[in-house]
Design a protein around this motif. Structure first.
Motif, short mmCIF file in Angstrom:
data_model
loop_
_atom_site.label_atom_id
_atom_site.label_comp_id
_atom_site.label_asym_id
_atom_site.label_seq_id
_atom_site.Cartn_x
_atom_site.Cartn_y
_atom_site.Cartn_z
N PHE A 10 0.83 -1.21 0.00
CA PHE A 10 0.00 0.00 0.00
C PHE A 10 0.87 1.26 0.00
CE2 PHE A 10 -2.69 3.18 2.25
CZ PHE A 10 -3.73 3.24 1.33
N ALA A 11 1.90 1.25 0.81
CA ALA A 11 2.80 2.40 0.89
C ALA A 11 3.54 2.61 -0.42
CB ALA A 11 3.79 2.22 2.03
N ALA A 12 3.97 1.53 -1.06
CA ALA A 12 4.68 1.65 -2.33
C ALA A 12 3.78 2.23 -3.42
CB ALA A 12 5.22 0.29 -2.76
N LEU A 13 2.53 1.78 -3.45
CA LEU A 13 1.58 2.34 -4.42
C LEU A 13 1.30 3.82 -4.12
CD1 LEU A 13 -0.87 -0.68 -4.74
CD2 LEU A 13 0.89 0.06 -6.37
N ASN A 14 1.22 4.15 -2.85
CA ASN A 14 1.07 5.55 -2.44
C ASN A 14 2.26 6.37 -2.92
OD1 ASN A 14 -1.30 6.18 -1.18
ND2 ASN A 14 -0.53 5.98 0.89
N GLY A 15 3.45 5.84 -2.73
CA GLY A 15 4.66 6.54 -3.16
C GLY A 15 4.67 6.77 -4.66
N ALA A 16 4.28 5.76 -5.42
CA ALA A 16 4.24 5.90 -6.87
C ALA A 16 3.25 6.98 -7.31
CB ALA A 16 3.88 4.56 -7.52
N LEU A 17 2.08 6.98 -6.68
CA LEU A 17 1.08 8.01 -6.99
C LEU A 17 1.58 9.39 -6.61
CD1 LEU A 17 -1.72 8.79 -8.02
CD2 LEU A 17 -2.60 8.30 -5.71
N ALA A 18 2.26 9.49 -5.48
CA ALA A 18 2.79 10.78 -5.05
C ALA A 18 3.82 11.31 -6.04
CB ALA A 18 3.42 10.65 -3.66
N VAL A 19 4.68 10.46 -6.54
CA VAL A 19 5.68 10.88 -7.53
C VAL A 19 4.98 11.32 -8.81
CG1 VAL A 19 7.61 10.13 -8.96
CG2 VAL A 19 7.54 9.52 -6.54
N ALA A 20 3.96 10.58 -9.24
CA ALA A 20 3.23 10.95 -10.45
C ALA A 20 2.54 12.31 -10.29
CB ALA A 20 2.20 9.87 -10.80
#
Length: 118
Positions: A10-20
């Motif tokens: 969940f955190a990794a997907l959050n991080g990816a969305l944040a970078v996008a």
């Protein structure tokens, strides 16, 4: 999957969305949109890292994982609320952003409790 592994995913997907969102803010958004998206991406990315650290803290136990979930969920809610305000012109979502903030604060307090108990 283990609870910690779910939190890391969940955190990794959050991080990816944040970078996008941050990249879009930097390269494709107008000034007012840029500010809102950058702020949301900043908090979301910081709390994605917070969640991974909470999941990996072996001595933190259940309270550390709860802290991670609260922080990651709060970062996501806060960031998405600001994105909806900025991109979809939904000012009512501005009232949702403080819920994300409260979740992030609760996450930090749970982490403090986990540290106190360990």
């Amino acid at each position: 999957m283990s609870p910690s592994r779910n939190l890391i995913v969940f955190a990794a997907l959050n991080g990816a969305l944040a970078v996008a969102l941050g990249a879009f803010a930097a390269h494709g958004a107008g000034p007012q949109v840029k500010t809102l998206l950058s702020t949301g991406a900043h908090y979301q990315l910081a709390h994605a890292v917070f969640a991974v650290a909470s999941a990996l803290w072996i001595g933190g136990g259940r309270w550390a994982r709860i802290a991670g979930w609260l922080g990651a969920a709060g970062g996501l809610v806060f960031s998405l609320a600001l994105a909806f305000v900025a991109l979809l012109s939904l000012p009512v979502m501005g009232a949702v952003a403080p819920i994300g903030g409260l979740l992030m604060i609760a996450g930090w307090l749970c982490l403090a409790f986990a540290a106190f108990r360990s």
